[in-house]
Design a protein around this motif. Structure first.
Motif, PDB file in Angstrom:
ATOM      1  N   ASP A   1     -62.002  -0.506 -21.709  1.00 34.03           N
ATOM      2  CA  ASP A   1     -63.266  -0.685 -22.422  1.00 34.03           C
ATOM      3  C   ASP A   1     -64.463  -0.583 -21.487  1.00 34.03           C
ATOM      4  O   ASP A   1     -65.585  -0.320 -21.940  1.00 34.03           O
ATOM      5  N   ARG A   2     -64.243  -0.771 -20.178  1.00 36.33           N
ATOM      6  CA  ARG A   2     -65.303  -0.645 -19.163  1.00 36.33           C
ATOM      7  C   ARG A   2     -65.015   0.528 -18.228  1.00 36.33           C
ATOM      8  O   ARG A   2     -65.491   0.559 -17.101  1.00 36.33           O
ATOM      9  N   LEU A   3     -64.243   1.510 -18.695  1.00 32.56           N
ATOM     10  CA  LEU A   3     -63.844   2.656 -17.879  1.00 32.56           C
ATOM     11  C   LEU A   3     -63.219   2.200 -16.564  1.00 32.56           C
ATOM     12  O   LEU A   3     -63.411   2.800 -15.526  1.00 32.56           O
ATOM     13  N   ASN A   4     -62.458   1.104 -16.660  1.00 31.54           N
ATOM     14  CA  ASN A   4     -61.738   0.545 -15.501  1.00 31.54           C
ATOM     15  C   ASN A   4     -62.685   0.207 -14.353  1.00 31.54           C
ATOM     16  O   ASN A   4     -62.353   0.409 -13.167  1.00 31.54           O
ATOM     17  N   ALA A   5     -63.862  -0.311 -14.713  1.00 28.73           N
ATOM     18  CA  ALA A   5     -64.834  -0.727 -13.696  1.00 28.73           C
ATOM     19  C   ALA A   5     -64.240  -1.838 -12.839  1.00 28.73           C
ATOM     20  O   ALA A   5     -63.497  -2.705 -13.313  1.00 28.73           O
ATOM     21  N   ILE A   6     -64.596  -1.816 -11.562  1.00 28.91           N
ATOM     22  CA  ILE A   6     -63.957  -2.663 -10.555  1.00 28.91           C
ATOM     23  C   ILE A   6     -64.610  -4.041 -10.516  1.00 28.91           C
ATOM     24  O   ILE A   6     -65.834  -4.186 -10.544  1.00 28.91           O
ATOM     25  N   THR A   7     -63.767  -5.057 -10.435  1.00 27.41           N
ATOM     26  CA  THR A   7     -64.196  -6.415 -10.130  1.00 27.41           C
ATOM     27  C   THR A   7     -63.438  -6.879  -8.893  1.00 27.41           C
ATOM     28  O   THR A   7     -62.442  -6.268  -8.494  1.00 27.41           O
ATOM     29  N   ALA A   8     -63.884  -7.970  -8.301  1.00 29.12           N
ATOM     30  CA  ALA A   8     -63.162  -8.523  -7.155  1.00 29.12           C
ATOM     31  C   ALA A   8     -61.736  -8.891  -7.551  1.00 29.12           C
ATOM     32  O   ALA A   8     -60.787  -8.737  -6.767  1.00 29.12           O
TER      33      ALA A   8
ATOM     34  N   SER B   1     -61.473   5.389 -12.782  1.00 30.27           N
ATOM     35  CA  SER B   1     -62.385   4.250 -12.603  1.00 30.27           C
ATOM     36  C   SER B   1     -63.799   4.770 -12.409  1.00 30.27           C
ATOM     37  O   SER B   1     -64.031   5.691 -11.640  1.00 30.27           O
ATOM     38  N   ALA B   2     -64.731   4.150 -13.131  1.00 29.12           N
ATOM     39  CA  ALA B   2     -66.138   4.529 -13.042  1.00 29.12           C
ATOM     40  C   ALA B   2     -66.889   3.754 -11.972  1.00 29.12           C
ATOM     41  O   ALA B   2     -68.117   3.819 -11.915  1.00 29.12           O
ATOM     42  N   GLY B   3     -66.178   3.039 -11.102  1.00 31.13           N
ATOM     43  CA  GLY B   3     -66.832   2.333 -10.008  1.00 31.13           C
ATOM     44  C   GLY B   3     -66.966   0.849 -10.286  1.00 31.13           C
ATOM     45  O   GLY B   3     -66.395   0.312 -11.240  1.00 31.13           O
ATOM     46  N   TYR B   4     -67.727   0.174  -9.433  1.00 36.18           N
ATOM     47  CA  TYR B   4     -67.915  -1.266  -9.582  1.00 36.18           C
ATOM     48  C   TYR B   4     -68.613  -1.602 -10.896  1.00 36.18           C
ATOM     49  O   TYR B   4     -69.470  -0.854 -11.373  1.00 36.18           O
ATOM     50  N   ASP B   5     -68.259  -2.746 -11.452  1.00 39.63           N
ATOM     51  CA  ASP B   5     -68.899  -3.232 -12.674  1.00 39.63           C
ATOM     52  C   ASP B   5     -70.199  -3.928 -12.281  1.00 39.63           C
ATOM     53  O   ASP B   5     -70.281  -5.157 -12.229  1.00 39.63           O
ATOM     54  N   LEU B   6     -71.223  -3.113 -12.009  1.00 39.51           N
ATOM     55  CA  LEU B   6     -72.470  -3.632 -11.444  1.00 39.51           C
ATOM     56  C   LEU B   6     -73.540  -3.919 -12.482  1.00 39.51           C
ATOM     57  O   LEU B   6     -74.608  -4.409 -12.138  1.00 39.51           O
ATOM     58  N   LYS B   7     -73.271  -3.611 -13.734  1.00 42.19           N
ATOM     59  CA  LYS B   7     -74.277  -3.831 -14.765  1.00 42.19           C
ATOM     60  C   LYS B   7     -74.767  -5.283 -14.754  1.00 42.19           C
ATOM     61  O   LYS B   7     -75.972  -5.550 -14.840  1.00 42.19           O
TER      62      LYS B   7
ATOM     63  N   ARG C   1     -57.812  11.194 -14.062  1.00 43.49           N
ATOM     64  CA  ARG C   1     -58.389  11.882 -15.220  1.00 43.49           C
ATOM     65  C   ARG C   1     -59.745  11.232 -15.508  1.00 43.49           C
ATOM     66  O   ARG C   1     -59.983  10.077 -15.163  1.00 43.49           O
ATOM     67  N   GLY C   2     -60.626  11.986 -16.110  1.00 37.23           N
ATOM     68  CA  GLY C   2     -61.927  11.433 -16.467  1.00 37.23           C
ATOM     69  C   GLY C   2     -62.842  11.325 -15.265  1.00 37.23           C
ATOM     70  O   GLY C   2     -63.428  12.311 -14.827  1.00 37.23           O
ATOM     71  N   TYR C   3     -62.941  10.130 -14.708  1.00 35.81           N
ATOM     72  CA  TYR C   3     -63.856   9.871 -13.596  1.00 35.81           C
ATOM     73  C   TYR C   3     -63.167   9.040 -12.520  1.00 35.81           C
ATOM     74  O   TYR C   3     -62.462   8.078 -12.829  1.00 35.81           O
ATOM     75  N   ALA C   4     -63.379   9.420 -11.264  1.00 36.47           N
ATOM     76  CA  ALA C   4     -63.092   8.566 -10.113  1.00 36.47           C
ATOM     77  C   ALA C   4     -64.359   8.606  -9.276  1.00 36.47           C
ATOM     78  O   ALA C   4     -64.492   9.425  -8.357  1.00 36.47           O
ATOM     79  N   VAL C   5     -65.312   7.784  -9.631  1.00 40.27           N
ATOM     80  CA  VAL C   5     -66.646   7.879  -9.049  1.00 40.27           C
ATOM     81  C   VAL C   5     -67.071   6.540  -8.462  1.00 40.27           C
ATOM     82  O   VAL C   5     -66.525   5.489  -8.804  1.00 40.27           O
ATOM     83  N   ALA C   6     -68.055   6.623  -7.552  1.00 42.57           N
ATOM     84  CA  ALA C   6     -68.573   5.437  -6.862  1.00 42.57           C
ATOM     85  C   ALA C   6     -67.387   4.679  -6.250  1.00 42.57           C
ATOM     86  O   ALA C   6     -66.553   5.288  -5.581  1.00 42.57           O
ATOM     87  N   GLY C   7     -67.283   3.367  -6.492  1.00 47.37           N
ATOM     88  CA  GLY C   7     -66.158   2.626  -5.932  1.00 47.37           C
ATOM     89  C   GLY C   7     -64.817   3.116  -6.412  1.00 47.37           C
ATOM     90  O   GLY C   7     -63.800   2.934  -5.734  1.00 47.37           O
ATOM     91  N   GLY C   8     -64.778   3.762  -7.584  1.00 49.13           N
ATOM     92  CA  GLY C   8     -63.533   4.348  -8.060  1.00 49.13           C
ATOM     93  C   GLY C   8     -63.031   5.453  -7.159  1.00 49.13           C
ATOM     94  O   GLY C   8     -61.816   5.654  -7.014  1.00 49.13           O
TER      95      GLY C   8
END
Length: 296
Positions: free
Chosen positions: A25-32, A64-70, A115-122
C-alpha cells in the motif's frame, strides 16, 4: 517454511529463501523496522542448511519506492530539530545501511527481483544484492541526489564506475531495466511477464552448486571490493546523507513539503525545477500548480 513480520514475508522452498518487502500500500516504502527485519530474514536464511540462494522481491507493483519520508518531510515527525545531532543521525542511518548490506555480507548469494520501482533508498536495497534482475520497464535511480539525500551504500560507483555513477548522481535521473542492463548496473532485464521465470532460471543454476562453493566464490569477489575501500566510502556517504537533510537546501525542501505537501516537493525535485543554493524563497502556489499532476 513460511513466516511474516510487520514489513516482510519470508518463505523457504526448493533450496531458496524468498524475502518479500510487504508494504504494498506504500509501494514497500522503507522504515527502520523493515531494515531490521530484512537483516533478520537474511540471518534466518543463512542459518537454514536447506537454503542455498536468497531471492529478495517486493509485494505488489514495486520493489521499493524508497524511504517512507512523507511523515518526516510534511512535519508529522520533527526531522530537523533546532539543534541537529550529527552522531545520532549517523548512528540511525548507519544502522539502516548495515541492515541493507546484510544482503551483500550474507554468506549465501542474494538476487534482487525488481519490478516497478527500485528508487531512492529502494535502490540501496536492490544494489546491496549480489545480482539484480529487472523488468525492462522497471525504473531504478536515486532522485534524492538532487536534494535531501546521498546513497549510503555507495554501490552506484562500485557497480557503474565513476563516470556513469556521476551521470546518475549529479542528475538524480532514473533509468529503465534495459539501460541498466546495457550499463552493467544489473545482470539482466526481461519483459515484466518473464521476470519471475528469469529469476527462477538463474536461481536454478545457482542452487545446484554446493553451499561451500557458493560462499567461497562470493567471499573472494567481495574481498576485492573491501580492498577498494568500500566500508570507508559507505561511512562518508552516510555522513553526507545526514548533512544533505540538514543543509540550508535541505531545510528549504522540508519547508516546501510543509507548505505544499511532500508530493509537490518531490515533483519539483524530480521534474528538474531549479533548486536555489542556500535555500531561498519557496515557490508560490501558482508556480507549484504548474507541476505535472499537481492541481490547485
Amino acid at each position: 517454511m513460511t513466516a511474516s513480520t510487520n514489513t516482510i514475508a519470508y518463505e523457504v522452498r526448493d533450496h531458496r529463501a524468498y524475502i518479500t518487502l510487504n508494504r504494498p500500500d506504500r509501494l514497500n516504502a522503507i522504515t527502520a523496522e523493515m531494515a531490521r527485519e530484512i537483516r533478520g530474514a537474511v540471518a534466518a536464511a543463512n542459518d537454514d542448511s536447506t537454503v542455498r540462494v536468497i531471492i529478495l522481491q517486493g509485494a505488489g507493483r514495486a520493489f521499493s519506492a524508497g524511504y517512507d519520508l512523507k511523515m518526516y518531510a510534511e512535519g508529522g515527525i520533527d526531522h530537523q530539530p533546532e539543534v541537529w545531532d550529527p552522531i545520532q543521525d549517523f548512528r540511525a542511518m548507519k544502522a539502516n545501511t548495515d541492515d541493507f548490506f546484510s544482503l551483500w555480507r550474507s554468506a549465501k548469494p542474494t538476487i534482487a527481483k525488481v519490478r516497478g520501482y527500485a528508487v531512492a533508498g529502494g535502490s540501496d536495497i536492490a544494489l546491496s544484492c549480489d545480482l539484480v534482475v529487472m523488468a525492462e520497464d522497471a525504473k531504478i535511480g536515486y532522485m534524492p541526489a538532487r536534494i535531501w539525500g546521498c546513497p549510503t551504500t555507495a554501490m552506484w560507483v562500485y557497480r557503474l564506475g565513476a563516470e556513469r555513477a556521476k551521470r546518475m548522481l549529479l542528475t538524480g535521473d532514473t533509468i529503465d531495466g534495459v539501460q541498466a542492463k546495457e550499463w552493467g548496473l544489473v545482470i539482466d532485464a526481461v519483459p515484466e511477464a518473464d521476470l519471475d521465470g528469469a529469476v527462477e532460471k538463474l536461481a536454478d543454476r545457482m542452487v545446484s552448486v554446493p553451499t561451500n562453493q557458493l560462499i567461497m566464490q562470493k567471499f573472494m569477489i567481495n574481498q576485492a571490493y573491501d580492498n577498494m575501500g568500500l566500508q570507508s566510502t559507505q561511512t562518508i556517504a552516510t555522513i553526507f546523507d545526514g548533512i544533505t537533510r540538514h543543509s540550508p537546501e535541505g531545510r528549504w525542501f522540508v519547508d516546501f513539503a510543509q507548505e505544499h505537501g511532500f508530493d509537490a516537493a518531490v515533483k519539483w525535485r524530480d521534474q528538474g525545477r531549479f533548486i536555489p543554493d542556500g535555500g531561498g524563497e519557496l515557490p508560490t502556489a501558482d508556480e507549484v500548480a504548474t507541476l505535472d499532476g499537481i492541481r490547485k
